[in-house]
Design a protein around this motif. Structure first.
Motif, PDB file in Angstrom:
ATOM      1  N   PHE A 190      13.203  63.834  -4.719  1.00  0.00           N
ATOM      2  CA  PHE A 190      14.053  63.337  -6.104  1.00  0.00           C
ATOM      3  C   PHE A 190      12.958  62.668  -7.098  1.00  0.00           C
ATOM      4  O   PHE A 190      14.052  61.223  -6.914  1.00  0.00           O
ATOM      5  N   PHE A 191      12.575  63.110  -8.388  1.00  0.00           N
ATOM      6  CA  PHE A 191      11.775  62.384  -9.251  1.00  0.00           C
ATOM      7  C   PHE A 191      12.665  61.225 -10.597  1.00  0.00           C
ATOM      8  O   PHE A 191      13.699  61.846 -10.076  1.00  0.00           O
ATOM      9  N   HIS A 192      12.177  60.875 -10.808  1.00  0.00           N
ATOM     10  CA  HIS A 192      12.796  59.647 -11.791  1.00  0.00           C
ATOM     11  C   HIS A 192      13.745  59.568 -11.725  1.00  0.00           C
ATOM     12  O   HIS A 192      14.977  59.535 -12.149  1.00  0.00           O
ATOM     13  N   CYS A 193      14.082  58.862 -10.040  1.00  0.00           N
ATOM     14  CA  CYS A 193      15.360  58.244  -9.804  1.00  0.00           C
ATOM     15  C   CYS A 193      14.399  56.599  -9.313  1.00  0.00           C
ATOM     16  O   CYS A 193      14.209  56.911  -8.335  1.00  0.00           O
ATOM     17  N   TRP A 194      15.486  55.497  -9.637  1.00  0.00           N
ATOM     18  CA  TRP A 194      14.880  54.616  -9.484  1.00  0.00           C
ATOM     19  C   TRP A 194      16.242  53.935  -8.480  1.00  0.00           C
ATOM     20  O   TRP A 194      17.486  53.868  -9.104  1.00  0.00           O
ATOM     21  N   GLY A 195      15.676  53.269  -7.101  1.00  0.00           N
ATOM     22  CA  GLY A 195      16.847  52.713  -6.103  1.00  0.00           C
ATOM     23  C   GLY A 195      17.262  51.256  -6.985  1.00  0.00           C
ATOM     24  O   GLY A 195      16.784  50.694  -6.856  1.00  0.00           O
ATOM     25  N   VAL A 196      18.489  51.501  -6.532  1.00  0.00           N
ATOM     26  CA  VAL A 196      19.254  49.918  -7.433  1.00  0.00           C
ATOM     27  C   VAL A 196      19.735  49.389  -6.412  1.00  0.00           C
ATOM     28  O   VAL A 196      19.882  48.171  -7.433  1.00  0.00           O
ATOM     29  N   ASP A 197      20.740  49.904  -5.761  1.00  0.00           N
ATOM     30  CA  ASP A 197      21.634  49.180  -4.324  1.00  0.00           C
ATOM     31  C   ASP A 197      21.224  49.597  -3.648  1.00  0.00           C
ATOM     32  O   ASP A 197      20.551  50.707  -2.904  1.00  0.00           O
ATOM     33  N   VAL A 198      22.254  49.500  -2.600  1.00  0.00           N
ATOM     34  CA  VAL A 198      22.464  50.445  -1.444  1.00  0.00           C
ATOM     35  C   VAL A 198      23.825  50.406  -0.815  1.00  0.00           C
ATOM     36  O   VAL A 198      24.703  49.821  -1.533  1.00  0.00           O
TER      37      VAL A 198
END
Length: 475
Positions: free
Chosen positions: A201-209
């Motif tokens: 999955f591109f264009h996805c920024w991991g920001v939390d859990v």
């Protein structure tokens, strides 16, 4: 063929309601060689593009917005959709994340990888750090290759694509430091991920859990579709800046470092001058002229500005200033180069699309190995990888498994340039070490997911056997 706009709209099924505009939609003939497909709302005079345009309902829902209360911004609680479920999710598609995803998939686990840009490789490809260092070290006068496993597999497959994609002789007679074309590397990484049937999955920024106490149950990412979650049994943080560890409340040490930026110059095969050009300061280069050794493509040369400005790799002001300053410096620099006879045809082919902070957060792992420990020369009993000489140091470095395990957080492994101590980061952050730590972390995550245990509970000897079977060098 001619049809009227009225007939055209009727074919689209828009009927009389669409004709309420009066004279604008009169029965004026429209010339067309091809009809738009049924349902299209594109331009009938430009069917080539218009045939792609169809109405689409909303694909996401907006929740309550942030509010300003008593001088503070407050974000209301909102439900986050579950986008995907998997065994292992890898956040970050750089060399560490790529290797982690491949290694986890080869254990038999179901794997997903989340990457904020539109291609894999991170600073290796998007940052154009093209050279694979730390592959080997000298033993009895010969170079011994120690970055085996996925690192060697990738380099050899890149080399098989041709000398314009990957260069460099292999040990034992020379120190193998493959230089890989960034587009070739992106292509190869895509192919290898597809071969393992990894969900990418591109264009996805991991920001939390997603978290229950100390246990991480998945990650939250931000994209054009808003915030969504991926639930997973294990998470591998390969974000470079320990973003997932940070979101999970894990401990870390933050440092400043040089913020790098890379340029590639084109038409370098047309330069007929035998002398280096003069730069903006009027002095002859080198100093800033590009290095041929860091390029596989004969038309382009690779260059940077040394270590770049020192800064906080998590501070958008520092990052912005570094980006602007670098592009200004090289544009003006090349303008001066072109004034030197024989250098008139040189131009900036591209600057890197991903800026390169060399380090920011360093994981507070169960084991943090610094230079003092390495000087003792002892191989850790839980070694899961090693890499060779880095230029400043001749001895190889061993990676203990506990270096991948963050304190106080379960179901998370860390890999890449967030590992090590301040005096070892300039080795751990390099491309091959990132491959090595990524492969170890991904293998551990896959095994832990399949066994239903935390990485901390994983049998290290079983992990080592699995890595040795994958041709990883542990001694």
């Amino acid at each position: 063929m001619q049809i009227t706009k009225r007939e055209f709209l009727k074919k689209l099924g828009l009927g009389g309601a669409a004709l309420a505009g009066g004279g604008l939609l009169a029965d004026k003939a429209v010339k067309t060689k091809q009809m738009l497909p049924q349902g299209s709302v594109g331009d009938p005079d430009n069917v080539w593009f218009g045939k792609n345009i169809f109405p689409l309902g909303h694909t996401m829902n907006d929740g309550p917005s942030c509010a300003l209360k008593d001088g503070k911004i407050v974000q209301p609680a909102r439900e986050i959709p579950i986008f995907h479920k998997t065994d292992v999710v890898v956040v970050g598609g750089g060399p560490a994340g790529f290797a982690a995803a491949i290694a986890a998939a080869r254990t038999g686990a179901k794997v997903a990888i989340v990457e904020r840009y539109g291609s894999l490789g991170g600073l290796f490809t998007n940052g154009m750090v093209l050279i694979m260092l730390c592959t080997s070290y000298i033993v009895d006068g010969k170079y011994r290759l120690v970055t085996k496993g996925l690192t060697e597999e990738f380099a050899r497959r890149a080399r098989a694509l041709g000398p314009h994609v990957c260069t460099g002789p292999v040990p034992p007679n020379r120190h193998w430091q493959p230089v890989v074309d960034p587009e070739g590397a992106k292509y190869l990484m895509d192919r290898m991920v597809e071969e393992e049937k990894i969900d990418m999955f591109f264009h996805c920024w991991g920001v939390d859990v997603v978290q229950d106490g100390n246990k991480v149950l998945g990650v939250v990412f931000e994209s054009k579709q808003g915030r969504q979650a991926i639930l997973a049994k294990q998470v591998v943080d390969c974000s470079g800046d320990a973003d997932i560890l940070f979101a999970a409340g894990g401990d870390y040490r933050q440092i400043t470092h040089g913020i790098g930026h890379v340029v590639r110059l084109g038409n370098m095969d047309r330069i007929w001058a035998k002398e280096p050009p003069k730069g903006a300061d009027g002095k002859k280069l080198p100093g800033k002229w590009p290095m041929r050794s860091n390029e596989a493509n004969p038309c382009t040369w690779w260059g940077n500005t040394g270590t770049g400005p020192k800064g906080n790799g998590l501070d958008v002001r520092d990052l912005t200033a570094a980006e602007i300053g670098f592009r200004k410096e090289w544009w003006e620099h090349v303008a001066e180069m072109r004034k030197t006879p024989g250098w008139e045809e040189v131009f900036i082919a591209n600057t890197c699309s991903q800026i390169g902070p060399r380090a920011s957060r360093l994981v507070a792992a169960e084991t943090i190995v610094d230079r003092a420990v390495y000087r003792e020369g002892k191989r850790p009993a839980d070694t899961v990888g090693m890499f060779g000489a880095d230029g400043a140091h001749k001895a190889p470095l061993y990676v203990p498994y506990r270096q991948l395990l963050p304190k106080g957080v379960d179901n998370v492994l860390c890999a890449g340039r967030m590992l090590g101590a301040p005096d070892t980061i300039d080795t751990f952050r390099l491309i091959c070490p990132c491959f090595v730590t990524g492969e170890a972390a991904g293998t551990a995550a896959g095994l832990a997911a399949l066994k239903g245990c935390t990485p901390r509970e994983l049998d290290v000897s079983a992990l080592q056997k699995r890595l040795e079977k994958a041709n990883v060098c542990l001694a």
